[in-house]
Design a protein around this motif. Structure first.
Motif, PDB file in Angstrom:
ATOM      1  N   UNK A   8       0.105  -1.031  -0.084  1.00 29.99           N
ATOM      2  CA  UNK A   8      -0.050  -0.205   0.154  1.00 29.99           C
ATOM      3  C   UNK A   8       0.287   1.243   0.074  1.00 29.99           C
ATOM      4  N   UNK A   9       0.614   1.923   1.238  1.00 32.36           N
ATOM      5  CA  UNK A   9       1.700   3.358   1.477  1.00 32.36           C
ATOM      6  C   UNK A   9       3.146   3.261   1.980  1.00 32.36           C
ATOM      7  N   UNK A  10       3.199   2.321   1.164  1.00 25.72           N
ATOM      8  CA  UNK A  10       4.854   2.032   2.080  1.00 25.72           C
ATOM      9  C   UNK A  10       5.906   2.982   1.584  1.00 25.72           C
ATOM     10  N   UNK A  11       6.937   3.148   2.367  1.00 25.44           N
ATOM     11  CA  UNK A  11       7.723   4.933   2.433  1.00 25.44           C
ATOM     12  C   UNK A  11       9.428   3.703   3.098  1.00 25.44           C
ATOM     13  N   UNK A  12      10.356   3.483   1.786  1.00 25.63           N
ATOM     14  CA  UNK A  12      11.770   3.545   2.131  1.00 25.63           C
ATOM     15  C   UNK A  12      12.859   4.769   1.739  1.00 25.63           C
ATOM     16  N   UNK A  13      13.837   5.026   2.974  1.00 18.88           N
ATOM     17  CA  UNK A  13      14.949   5.867   2.094  1.00 18.88           C
ATOM     18  C   UNK A  13      16.175   5.031   2.723  1.00 18.88           C
ATOM     19  N   UNK A  14      17.351   5.566   1.947  1.00 14.48           N
ATOM     20  CA  UNK A  14      18.579   4.615   2.971  1.00 14.48           C
ATOM     21  C   UNK A  14      19.749   5.377   2.186  1.00 14.48           C
ATOM     22  N   UNK A  15      19.823   6.715   4.042  1.00 15.11           N
ATOM     23  CA  UNK A  15      20.892   7.576   3.067  1.00 15.11           C
ATOM     24  C   UNK A  15      22.449   7.139   1.818  1.00 15.11           C
ATOM     25  N   UNK A  16      23.046   6.041   2.688  1.00 14.82           N
ATOM     26  CA  UNK A  16      23.470   5.446   2.589  1.00 14.82           C
ATOM     27  C   UNK A  16      24.056   3.828   2.448  1.00 14.82           C
ATOM     28  N   UNK A  17      23.910   2.670   1.309  1.00 15.61           N
ATOM     29  CA  UNK A  17      23.668   1.319   1.990  1.00 15.61           C
ATOM     30  C   UNK A  17      25.350   0.943   0.834  1.00 15.61           C
ATOM     31  N   UNK A  18      26.185   0.187   1.244  1.00 14.34           N
ATOM     32  CA  UNK A  18      27.746   0.055   0.759  1.00 14.34           C
ATOM     33  C   UNK A  18      27.364  -1.423   1.108  1.00 14.34           C
ATOM     34  N   UNK A  19      28.386  -2.121   0.437  1.00 13.14           N
ATOM     35  CA  UNK A  19      29.107  -3.893   0.941  1.00 13.14           C
ATOM     36  C   UNK A  19      29.866  -4.004  -0.748  1.00 13.14           C
ATOM     37  N   UNK A  20      30.880  -4.511   0.193  1.00 13.61           N
ATOM     38  CA  UNK A  20      32.482  -4.674  -0.824  1.00 13.61           C
ATOM     39  C   UNK A  20      33.030  -5.736  -0.148  1.00 13.61           C
ATOM     40  N   UNK A  21      34.464  -6.545  -0.724  1.00 10.17           N
ATOM     41  CA  UNK A  21      35.032  -7.121  -0.509  1.00 10.17           C
ATOM     42  C   UNK A  21      36.339  -6.767  -1.933  1.00 10.17           C
ATOM     43  N   UNK A  22      37.148  -6.929  -0.830  1.00  6.86           N
ATOM     44  CA  UNK A  22      38.505  -6.184  -1.512  1.00  6.86           C
ATOM     45  C   UNK A  22      39.558  -7.330  -0.366  1.00  6.86           C
ATOM     46  N   UNK A  23      40.766  -6.187  -0.625  1.00  6.71           N
ATOM     47  CA  UNK A  23      42.247  -6.128  -0.399  1.00  6.71           C
ATOM     48  C   UNK A  23      41.919  -6.149   1.033  1.00  6.71           C
ATOM     49  N   UNK A  24      41.355  -4.882   1.582  1.00  9.27           N
ATOM     50  CA  UNK A  24      41.036  -4.965   2.967  1.00  9.27           C
ATOM     51  C   UNK A  24      39.612  -5.358   4.061  1.00  9.27           C
ATOM     52  N   UNK A  25      39.507  -6.891   2.807  1.00  9.39           N
ATOM     53  CA  UNK A  25      37.884  -7.592   3.900  1.00  9.39           C
ATOM     54  C   UNK A  25      37.108  -6.967   3.693  1.00  9.39           C
ATOM     55  N   UNK A  26      35.941  -7.796   4.035  1.00 11.61           N
ATOM     56  CA  UNK A  26      34.504  -7.497   3.192  1.00 11.61           C
ATOM     57  C   UNK A  26      33.286  -6.921   3.827  1.00 11.61           C
ATOM     58  N   UNK A  27      33.257  -5.863   3.523  1.00 10.25           N
ATOM     59  CA  UNK A  27      32.179  -5.068   4.460  1.00 10.25           C
ATOM     60  C   UNK A  27      30.457  -4.595   4.420  1.00 10.25           C
ATOM     61  N   UNK A  28      29.671  -4.789   4.992  1.00  5.44           N
ATOM     62  CA  UNK A  28      28.759  -4.303   4.853  1.00  5.44           C
ATOM     63  C   UNK A  28      28.179  -2.801   5.448  1.00  5.44           C
ATOM     64  N   UNK A  29      27.627  -2.257   4.681  1.00  7.98           N
ATOM     65  CA  UNK A  29      27.540  -0.402   5.977  1.00  7.98           C
ATOM     66  C   UNK A  29      26.101   0.455   5.124  1.00  7.98           C
ATOM     67  N   UNK A  30      25.214   0.125   6.232  1.00  5.00           N
ATOM     68  CA  UNK A  30      24.274   1.153   6.640  1.00  5.00           C
ATOM     69  C   UNK A  30      24.348   2.504   7.373  1.00  5.00           C
ATOM     70  N   UNK A  31      23.549   3.465   6.260  1.00  2.00           N
ATOM     71  CA  UNK A  31      23.345   4.735   7.677  1.00  2.00           C
ATOM     72  C   UNK A  31      22.387   5.133   6.968  1.00  2.00           C
ATOM     73  N   UNK A  32      21.772   5.970   8.471  1.00  3.83           N
ATOM     74  CA  UNK A  32      20.379   7.219   8.141  1.00  3.83           C
ATOM     75  C   UNK A  32      19.353   6.319   6.987  1.00  3.83           C
ATOM     76  N   UNK A  33      18.942   4.848   7.647  1.00  2.19           N
ATOM     77  CA  UNK A  33      18.210   4.781   6.595  1.00  2.19           C
ATOM     78  C   UNK A  33      16.862   4.610   7.380  1.00  2.19           C
ATOM     79  N   UNK A  34      15.553   4.669   6.991  1.00  2.11           N
ATOM     80  CA  UNK A  34      14.125   4.811   7.449  1.00  2.11           C
ATOM     81  C   UNK A  34      13.669   3.827   7.050  1.00  2.11           C
TER      82      UNK A  34
END
Length: 352
Positions: free
Chosen positions: A229-255
């Motif tokens: 129905x009347x859903x709302x979603x906002x994500x200031x930042x979503x990030x995920x990564x893998x590499x030489x510095x390891x594996x990362x997942x990050x979220x910021x100001x998500x509503x």
């Protein structure tokens, strides 16, 4: 004299299409291949539709093969990149400030900027994708290498009176690892489905040199979804990564808020470390990180200040100012990270 064989193929296409009633489409489309890799680019793309179909596309690809028998060298590569914007149905509108996808020396990447899509009825889509496959064989030095890369970003709206906007969607693989990134993503829904996604993956090569074997796999995903129905979603930042510095997942100001149906925000990253054999020694490693926020039912609300997960020979999770409430149904948030490493010496497990 050098026993050298070289073969290359390149292709680039740009196109614009309007079919049906009062369709309109404009902007800039470019695609090309060359010494610096393969790329497809679109700028200030707009498509509107009252009835019928409208679309814009840019595609480029390259295939290269090199064989030098004197030095025992074989090399082969394939590249592909495509961008597109599409509107189908009635009163659809879609605009993309920038859509870009490319493969080359620095890796494979897909990028989207200032993407907006609205829908009263039907479907609207914007997408950018890139992929690269490389194979290298050096018989003289005993080295075999095979790589695969993929990058994808996308925004879509289906149903009725849907709205979705993505400030930035990016996904890429290359020398610095595999990453997926989303910024200033917003989605609202009165009926139907809307989604924004960025995904990237890479498969590490196989190396034979001084009894050395390595193989790795990488994956990173960010996504936002609203269904019902009347859903709302906002994500200031979503990030995920893998590499030489390891594996990362990050979220910021998500509503996330919900009166009916489902809303979801997710970021995930994973890597499988190579298998190494050198002088009877071996190492096996695995990494994983996941973040998630979800709401289902009625009047659910979720707010997240900061959430994080990472692995680099250890597992770390972090959460700050996380809130969850539920009028009826369910609401939840989560973060997880994991790491596994096994050392083998003379077919004996020495450490875990």
């Amino acid at each position: 004299g050098n026993l050298y064989i070289d073969g290359e193929a390149e292709a680039a296409v740009v196109g614009v299409l309007a079919d049906g009633g009062k369709n309109e489409i404009c902007g800039t489309l470019a695609a090309g291949t060359g010494a610096r890799g393969t790329g497809a680019y679109g700028e200030n793309i707009e498509a509107s539709n009252r009835r019928g179909t409208g679309g814009a596309a840019a595609v480029s690809g390259g295939v290269g093969v090199d064989v030098e028998l004197e030095n025992g060298w074989i090399a082969g590569g394939a590249e592909a990149a495509g961008i597109g914007v599409f509107a189908d149905g009635r009163d659809n509108e879609i605009s993309a400030g920038n859509l870009a996808a490319g493969t080359g020396f620095l890796g494979t990447g897909a990028f989207g900027d200032d993407i907006e899509a609205s829908n009263k009825r039907g479907t609207v889509v914007a997408a950018a994708a890139a992929g690269g496959l490389g194979v290298d064989v050096d018989l003289q030095n005993g080295v075999i290498e095979g790589d695969a890369e993929a990058g994808l970003i996308g925004v879509g709206a289906s149903g009725r009176k849907n709205e979705i906007s993505a400030g930035t969607l990016a996904a890429g693989t290359g020398f610095f690892g595999t990453g997926a990134y989303g910024e200033d993503i917003e989605a609202s829904n009165k009926r139907g489905t809307i989604a924004a996604a960025a995904a990237a993956g890479g498969l590490g090569g196989v190396y034979l040199d001084n009894e050395f074997i390595a193989g790795g796999a990488e994956a990173a995903v960010v996504g936002v979804l609203a269904d019902g129905g009347k859903n709302k979603i906002s994500a200031g930042t979503l990030a995920a990564g893998t590499g030489a510095r390891g594996t990362r997942a990050y979220g910021d100001d998500i509503e996330a808020s919900n009166r009916w149906g489902t809303v979801v925000a997710a970021a995930a990253a994973g890597g499988v470390g190579g298998v190494y054999f050198e002088n009877g020694n071996g190492i096996v490693g695995a990494e994983g990180a996941i973040f998630g926020a979800g709401a289902t039912g009625t009047d659910n609300q979720i707010g997240i200040g900061v959430v994080g997960a990472s692995t680099t020979n250890s597992a770390d999770v972090f959460a700050l100012e996380v809130e969850a409430s539920s009028g009826q149904g369910a609401a939840g948030t989560g973060v997880a990270a994991g790491n596994l490493q096994v050392d083998l010496t003379s077919d004996t497990i020495t450490s875990v």
